[in-house]
Motif scaffolding. Structure first.
Motif, PDB file in Angstrom:
ATOM      1  N   MET A 187      -5.717   1.900   3.927  1.00  0.00           N
ATOM      2  CA  MET A 187      -4.737   2.140   4.992  1.00  0.00           C
ATOM      3  C   MET A 187      -5.402   2.649   6.267  1.00  0.00           C
ATOM      4  SD  MET A 187      -1.767   3.947   2.635  1.00  0.00           S
ATOM      5  CE  MET A 187      -0.540   4.111   3.926  1.00  0.00           C
ATOM      6  N   GLY A 188      -6.715   2.879   6.205  1.00  0.00           N
ATOM      7  CA  GLY A 188      -7.421   3.378   7.378  1.00  0.00           C
ATOM      8  C   GLY A 188      -7.359   4.877   7.540  1.00  0.00           C
ATOM      9  N   GLU A 189      -6.889   5.595   6.521  1.00  0.00           N
ATOM     10  CA  GLU A 189      -6.783   7.053   6.572  1.00  0.00           C
ATOM     11  C   GLU A 189      -8.038   7.655   5.952  1.00  0.00           C
ATOM     12  OE1 GLU A 189      -4.486   8.700   8.004  1.00  0.00           O
ATOM     13  OE2 GLU A 189      -2.879   7.242   8.303  1.00  0.00           O
ATOM     14  N   CYS A 190      -9.137   7.615   6.677  1.00  0.00           N
ATOM     15  CA  CYS A 190     -10.439   7.996   6.121  1.00  0.00           C
ATOM     16  C   CYS A 190     -10.510   9.467   5.722  1.00  0.00           C
ATOM     17  CB  CYS A 190     -11.545   7.670   7.112  1.00  0.00           C
ATOM     18  SG  CYS A 190     -11.728   5.888   7.377  1.00  0.00           S
ATOM     19  N   ASP A 191     -10.000  10.370   6.565  1.00  0.00           N
ATOM     20  CA  ASP A 191     -10.073  11.798   6.246  1.00  0.00           C
ATOM     21  C   ASP A 191      -9.281  12.124   4.975  1.00  0.00           C
ATOM     22  OD1 ASP A 191     -11.654  12.217   8.458  1.00  0.00           O
ATOM     23  OD2 ASP A 191     -10.001  12.890   9.743  1.00  0.00           O
ATOM     24  N   LEU A 192      -8.078  11.556   4.887  1.00  0.00           N
ATOM     25  CA  LEU A 192      -7.258  11.787   3.693  1.00  0.00           C
ATOM     26  C   LEU A 192      -7.894  11.149   2.458  1.00  0.00           C
ATOM     27  CD1 LEU A 192      -3.668  11.197   5.164  1.00  0.00           C
ATOM     28  CD2 LEU A 192      -4.753  13.386   4.584  1.00  0.00           C
ATOM     29  N   ALA A 193      -8.519  10.007   2.661  1.00  0.00           N
ATOM     30  CA  ALA A 193      -9.189   9.341   1.547  1.00  0.00           C
ATOM     31  C   ALA A 193     -10.318  10.225   1.010  1.00  0.00           C
ATOM     32  CB  ALA A 193      -9.729   7.985   1.981  1.00  0.00           C
ATOM     33  N   MET A 194     -11.114  10.840   1.916  1.00  0.00           N
ATOM     34  CA  MET A 194     -12.213  11.702   1.493  1.00  0.00           C
ATOM     35  C   MET A 194     -11.694  12.926   0.736  1.00  0.00           C
ATOM     36  SD  MET A 194     -14.932  10.151   2.240  1.00  0.00           S
ATOM     37  CE  MET A 194     -16.087  11.488   1.881  1.00  0.00           C
ATOM     38  N   GLU A 195     -10.554  13.441   1.158  1.00  0.00           N
ATOM     39  CA  GLU A 195      -9.953  14.574   0.451  1.00  0.00           C
ATOM     40  C   GLU A 195      -9.555  14.177  -0.965  1.00  0.00           C
ATOM     41  OE1 GLU A 195      -6.727  16.173   2.700  1.00  0.00           O
ATOM     42  OE2 GLU A 195      -7.945  16.549   4.496  1.00  0.00           O
ATOM     43  N   ALA A 196      -8.993  12.972  -1.096  1.00  0.00           N
ATOM     44  CA  ALA A 196      -8.608  12.486  -2.421  1.00  0.00           C
ATOM     45  C   ALA A 196      -9.834  12.285  -3.306  1.00  0.00           C
ATOM     46  CB  ALA A 196      -7.817  11.184  -2.291  1.00  0.00           C
ATOM     47  N   TYR A 197     -10.876  11.691  -2.766  1.00  0.00           N
ATOM     48  CA  TYR A 197     -12.106  11.493  -3.534  1.00  0.00           C
ATOM     49  C   TYR A 197     -12.679  12.833  -4.002  1.00  0.00           C
ATOM     50  CZ  TYR A 197     -12.307   6.591  -1.960  1.00  0.00           C
ATOM     51  OH  TYR A 197     -12.049   5.264  -1.732  1.00  0.00           O
ATOM     52  N   ALA A 198     -12.574  13.842  -3.145  1.00  0.00           N
ATOM     53  CA  ALA A 198     -13.114  15.163  -3.486  1.00  0.00           C
ATOM     54  C   ALA A 198     -12.404  15.789  -4.682  1.00  0.00           C
ATOM     55  CB  ALA A 198     -13.019  16.093  -2.271  1.00  0.00           C
ATOM     56  N   GLN A 199     -11.145  15.389  -4.922  1.00  0.00           N
ATOM     57  CA  GLN A 199     -10.373  15.940  -6.039  1.00  0.00           C
ATOM     58  C   GLN A 199     -10.758  15.320  -7.383  1.00  0.00           C
ATOM     59  OE1 GLN A 199      -8.189  18.506  -5.939  1.00  0.00           O
ATOM     60  NE2 GLN A 199      -8.772  18.728  -3.776  1.00  0.00           N
ATOM     61  N   LEU A 224       0.827  -1.212   0.000  1.00  0.00           N
ATOM     62  CA  LEU A 224       0.000   0.000   0.000  1.00  0.00           C
ATOM     63  C   LEU A 224       0.858   1.258   0.000  1.00  0.00           C
ATOM     64  CD1 LEU A 224      -2.824  -1.035   2.514  1.00  0.00           C
ATOM     65  CD2 LEU A 224      -3.089  -0.606   0.057  1.00  0.00           C
ATOM     66  N   GLU A 225       1.944   1.250   0.777  1.00  0.00           N
ATOM     67  CA  GLU A 225       2.852   2.403   0.816  1.00  0.00           C
ATOM     68  C   GLU A 225       3.469   2.652  -0.563  1.00  0.00           C
ATOM     69  OE1 GLU A 225       3.543   4.643   2.961  1.00  0.00           O
ATOM     70  OE2 GLU A 225       2.664   3.882   4.827  1.00  0.00           O
ATOM     71  N   GLN A 226       3.901   1.569  -1.190  1.00  0.00           N
ATOM     72  CA  GLN A 226       4.524   1.702  -2.513  1.00  0.00           C
ATOM     73  C   GLN A 226       3.516   2.184  -3.551  1.00  0.00           C
ATOM     74  OE1 GLN A 226       6.222  -2.136  -3.338  1.00  0.00           O
ATOM     75  NE2 GLN A 226       8.019  -1.794  -2.051  1.00  0.00           N
ATOM     76  N   SER A 227       2.316   1.620  -3.518  1.00  0.00           N
ATOM     77  CA  SER A 227       1.305   2.014  -4.497  1.00  0.00           C
ATOM     78  C   SER A 227       0.886   3.467  -4.291  1.00  0.00           C
ATOM     79  CB  SER A 227       0.098   1.083  -4.438  1.00  0.00           C
ATOM     80  OG  SER A 227      -0.479   1.074  -3.148  1.00  0.00           O
ATOM     81  N   LEU A 228       0.849   3.919  -3.035  1.00  0.00           N
ATOM     82  CA  LEU A 228       0.525   5.318  -2.755  1.00  0.00           C
ATOM     83  C   LEU A 228       1.584   6.252  -3.338  1.00  0.00           C
ATOM     84  CD1 LEU A 228      -1.305   7.396  -1.368  1.00  0.00           C
ATOM     85  CD2 LEU A 228       0.055   7.067   0.726  1.00  0.00           C
TER      86      LEU A 228
END
Length: 297
Positions: free
Chosen positions: A275-287, A241-245
């Motif tokens: 990765m369990g980073e829900c807030d960051l995930a939502m920010e990415a989806y918003a983009q 997951l780290e590498q793919s990110l």
């Protein structure tokens, strides 16, 4: 008076006739080779070739005759024919390999001087068949580009690698870029990325448009591959997951290709969610909506 049995007499005569014929045949072969040598010495290569081939048709099986044919073809700059006879001669007498390789490399260099990459490659291929690992010197890059232009990327790469290894200073940017494209074409995105990134560092910012497209495409595809491999249980899933990110972020950073930026942001959101980073995930989806210029998302 000694009486001879008719059948024995007949057999004796037949044997004598066969012996005489064989001797005449050998004499004829020898004469043809001699005439060929004389014609060759006078640089009448067409006549020499005709005589040597006549000797072969008459039964000459000495590999030295095949070498004569090959060497004559070499003097006539007929690469394919010379190579075929040299391979045959060397297979029957390995001691002839040195002459074969020397002549073939001479042909290759002659072709290089005429910018005839096809003939150069043909001669070198045959020489390498006879002596694997043979050094080709300054022909490495022209050979690599011959195969690259022909779409034979797998064959181009070893010659690119030789050319880069032989370079006294750092390789030219265009060579590094071509190596990256060759790796990309054979499906090796990991090595392609290394060369594309290296090329990007070697050129000015306004020269990075094309390589950024390759970097973004390769990084995105590799990110998905790494993530899927980690999800299937191959290797450390957290590390995957780290590498793919990191890879998908590289696609976003270079901003190319434009038509997959929305997918890249969505992929980033999926990775962060895993990765369990829900807030960051939502920010990415918003983009995604801002990156979706084509309106397909």
């Amino acid at each position: 008076m000694i009486k001879r049995h008719p059948m024995k007499l007949l057999l004796a005569c037949a044997a004598a006739a066969l012996t005489a014929t064989a001797c005449m045949s050998r004499d004829t072969e020898s004469t043809a080779v001699q005439r060929g040598d004389q014609a060759f010495a006078q640089e009448n290569f067409e006549e020499a070739l005709a005589e040597y081939r006549l000797a072969i048709r008459q039964g000459a099986d000495d590999p030295s005759v095949a070498v004569r044919v090959a060497h004559t073809y070499m003097r006539m700059n007929r690469v394919d024919d010379a190579g075929a006879y040299y391979v045959d001669a060397a297979a029957r007498d390995p001691e002839l390999t040195d002459q074969a390789v020397a002549d073939l490399m001479h042909l290759a260099r002659y072709a290089q001087g005429r910018d005839d990459r096809f003939a150069m490659a043909t001669a070198v291929e045959t020489a390498l068949e006879l002596r694997p690992g043979l050094g080709v010197g300054d022909m490495s890059l022209p050979l690599a580009r011959h195969y690259f232009d022909a779409g034979q990327y797998g064959r181009a790469l070893p010659f690119y690698q030789r050319a880069m290894a032989d370079a006294l200073d750092d390789s030219e940017p265009d060579v590094v870029f071509e190596v990256g494209v060759a790796y990309d074409e054979i499906g090796d995105c990991r090595n392609a990325l290394l060369h594309f990134e290296r090329f990007r560092e070697m050129v000015r910012p306004w020269e990075r448009g094309e390589v950024d497209w390759y970097i973004g495409t390769c990084a995105f595809n590799l990110a998905r591959e790494v993530r899927e491999r980690g999800a299937s249980g191959v290797g450390d899933p957290d590390q995957a997951l780290e590498q793919s990110l990191q890879l998908v972020q590289r696609t976003i950073d270079v901003g190319q290709p434009l038509n997959i930026q929305a997918q890249a942001w969505f992929e980033k959101g999926e990775i962060l969610s895993d990765m369990g980073e829900c807030d960051l995930a939502m920010e990415a989806y918003a983009q995604v909506r801002y990156a979706d210029q084509a309106g397909s998302w």
